[in-house]
Design a protein around this motif. Structure first.
Motif, short mmCIF file in Angstrom:
data_model
loop_
_atom_site.label_atom_id
_atom_site.label_comp_id
_atom_site.label_asym_id
_atom_site.label_seq_id
_atom_site.Cartn_x
_atom_site.Cartn_y
_atom_site.Cartn_z
N ARG A 272 0.83 -1.20 0.00
CA ARG A 272 0.00 0.00 0.00
C ARG A 272 0.87 1.26 0.00
O ARG A 272 0.55 2.25 -0.67
CB ARG A 272 -0.91 0.01 1.23
CG ARG A 272 -1.91 -1.14 1.28
CD ARG A 272 -3.02 -1.01 0.26
NE ARG A 272 -3.91 -2.16 0.28
CZ ARG A 272 -4.97 -2.28 1.08
NH1 ARG A 272 -5.27 -1.30 1.92
NH2 ARG A 272 -5.72 -3.36 1.03
N PHE A 273 1.96 1.25 0.77
CA PHE A 273 2.88 2.39 0.76
C PHE A 273 3.43 2.62 -0.64
O PHE A 273 3.54 3.75 -1.11
CB PHE A 273 4.04 2.15 1.73
CG PHE A 273 3.67 2.22 3.19
CD1 PHE A 273 2.63 3.05 3.60
CD2 PHE A 273 4.35 1.48 4.14
CE1 PHE A 273 2.28 3.13 4.95
CE2 PHE A 273 4.00 1.56 5.47
CZ PHE A 273 2.96 2.37 5.88
N THR A 275 2.12 1.75 -3.54
CA THR A 275 1.08 2.28 -4.43
C THR A 275 0.77 3.73 -4.11
O THR A 275 0.66 4.58 -5.02
CB THR A 275 -0.19 1.43 -4.30
OG1 THR A 275 0.11 0.06 -4.62
CG2 THR A 275 -1.27 1.92 -5.25
N LEU A 276 0.64 4.04 -2.82
CA LEU A 276 0.29 5.39 -2.39
C LEU A 276 1.36 6.40 -2.79
O LEU A 276 1.05 7.55 -3.13
CB LEU A 276 0.10 5.40 -0.87
CG LEU A 276 -0.61 6.61 -0.24
CD1 LEU A 276 -2.01 6.77 -0.83
CD2 LEU A 276 -0.69 6.43 1.27
N GLY A 277 2.61 5.95 -2.79
CA GLY A 277 3.71 6.84 -3.15
C GLY A 277 4.11 6.79 -4.60
O GLY A 277 5.13 7.38 -5.00
N ARG A 281 8.33 4.35 -1.62
CA ARG A 281 7.81 3.92 -0.32
C ARG A 281 7.83 5.06 0.70
O ARG A 281 6.92 5.20 1.51
CB ARG A 281 8.60 2.74 0.20
CG ARG A 281 8.39 1.44 -0.57
CD ARG A 281 9.15 0.31 0.10
NE ARG A 281 8.99 -0.94 -0.61
CZ ARG A 281 9.77 -1.32 -1.62
NH1 ARG A 281 10.76 -0.53 -2.02
NH2 ARG A 281 9.58 -2.49 -2.23
N GLU A 283 7.63 8.30 0.21
CA GLU A 283 6.53 9.22 -0.07
C GLU A 283 5.19 8.58 0.33
O GLU A 283 4.28 9.26 0.83
CB GLU A 283 6.52 9.59 -1.55
CG GLU A 283 5.39 10.51 -1.98
CD GLU A 283 5.43 11.86 -1.28
OE1 GLU A 283 4.36 12.50 -1.20
OE2 GLU A 283 6.51 12.27 -0.82
N GLY A 284 5.06 7.28 0.11
CA GLY A 284 3.84 6.57 0.49
C GLY A 284 3.60 6.63 1.99
O GLY A 284 2.47 6.81 2.45
N ARG A 287 2.37 10.13 2.95
CA ARG A 287 0.96 10.33 2.61
C ARG A 287 0.05 9.55 3.55
O ARG A 287 -1.03 10.02 3.91
CB ARG A 287 0.72 9.91 1.16
CG ARG A 287 1.42 10.82 0.15
CD ARG A 287 1.07 10.45 -1.27
NE ARG A 287 1.77 11.32 -2.22
CZ ARG A 287 1.63 11.23 -3.54
NH1 ARG A 287 0.82 10.32 -4.08
NH2 ARG A 287 2.30 12.05 -4.33
N ALA A 288 0.50 8.35 3.96
CA ALA A 288 -0.30 7.56 4.89
C ALA A 288 -0.42 8.28 6.23
O ALA A 288 -1.50 8.30 6.84
CB ALA A 288 0.32 6.18 5.08
N LEU A 291 -3.01 10.89 6.24
CA LEU A 291 -4.37 10.38 6.25
C LEU A 291 -4.80 9.85 7.62
O LEU A 291 -5.99 9.73 7.90
CB LEU A 291 -4.52 9.26 5.21
CG LEU A 291 -4.31 9.66 3.74
CD1 LEU A 291 -4.30 8.41 2.86
CD2 LEU A 291 -5.40 10.62 3.30
#
Length: 307
Positions: A272-273, A275-277, A281, A283-284, A287-288, A291
């Motif tokens: 998930r990190f 994908t989110l970034g 990782r 940047e992910g 962003r996590a 949130l």
């Protein structure tokens, strides 16, 4: 040196980087043992050093066959070094070099230059022969094997060298194909592997392996530098007199609390990190955090007590 973080689309290909100085097996040289000047790598000392200097690995490894593994950068963006301390202490097994696609292709082209030239001469010879009825079948075989060009010359080599059964319509042509190949090789023998000098400094100036070796020699010198552990120092092979480097910033951080409790769930979280970034990782994770609601460490029931 640091741990390598590949970007989406980046591709590296592993290569043993060995070479031969003569036609016999004992004429084989292995790049990393030659550069280190030794054939052994103590897996315990190596693992301790790599953890202390580079932190825990950022890419996975074979949980059954391998102890632990790091993928490291070098002074060239086209060359990576993977170190997987082998319990048998064999240095050549413990180290694997990975080359960017373009560099790998350049190396393969240099090593196969004489064989490629022979292939072209063989192709010209075959095309000059009177057309045999079975040539169509030979071409079809090469196409079925996925060759994109030179179907006749490649198909003829297959028919000439094939052991065992062949389709009936072409089996009778095997002797003729073998005779064609044998006659050509009698005048123009197929070249063996391209030999190199024993010493890297004597390699040809246009040999890509020479520039690769120069980069890896820098990496070898770097991995011999000591990293501190309190008032001691260690390098890839054990204790040394001087610590040139500080410990990795992650030293002392119990990051295993996440992965050890639920490896599968952690793998999902890491994905998930990623994908989110967008493939980054770090940047992910940022962003996590944006949130998630902010939580102080002291709010946790399992927080470490204050000293």
């Amino acid at each position: 040196m640091e741990q390598a973080r590949l970007l989406p689309g980046q591709k590296f290909i592993g290569d043993s980087l060995d070479w031969y100085t003569g036609p016999e097996f004992q004429d084989r040289r292995e790049m990393m043992p030659v550069l280190f000047g030794r054939t052994t790598l103590p897996y315990g000392a190596a693992t301790a050093y790599l953890i202390r200097r580079f932190g825990t690995p950022e890419s996975g490894w074979d949980s059954y066959k391998e102890l632990i593994s790091w993928r490291l950068t070098t002074s060239s963006p086209d060359i990576l070094l993977r170190i997987t301390p082998y319990v048998g202490d064999d240095l050549a097994i413990s180290m694997r070099v990975f080359l960017a696609t373009d560099l790998k292709q350049r190396l393969d082209a240099w090593e196969g230059e004489m064989r490629h030239a022979w292939d072209l001469r063989w192709e010209a010879h075959v095309q000059s022969l009177p057309r045999r009825p079975w040539f169509d079948q030979a071409e079809a075989i090469a196409q079925r094997w996925g060759f994109r060009d030179r179907h006749l010359s490649r198909g003829l080599l297959f028919v000439a060298d094939k052991k065992g059964d062949l389709p009936e319509e072409i089996a009778r042509a095997r002797d003729e194909a073998h005779a064609i190949k044998h006659a050509f090789e009698a005048a123009d023998p197929f070249p063996g592997i391209r030999l190199r000098p024993a010493r890297i400094r004597d390699f040809a100036a246009d040999d890509p392996l020479k520039e690769i070796a120069a980069v890896l020699a820098d990496a070898v010198r770097d991995l011999k530098r000591g990293v501190r552990v309190r008032d001691q120092a260690i390098n890839l092979f054990g204790r040394v007199a001087e610590a040139e480097l500080r410990e990795h910033p992650a030293s002392g951080l119990g990051a295993g609390a996440l992965v050890n409790q639920d490896p599968d769930l952690f793998s999902q979280l890491e994905a998930r990190f990623w994908t989110l970034g967008g493939g980054d990782r770090q940047e992910g994770m940022r962003r996590a955090l944006e949130l998630l609601p902010e939580t102080r460490v002291t709010d946790r029931e399992d927080a470490d007590p204050a000293p």
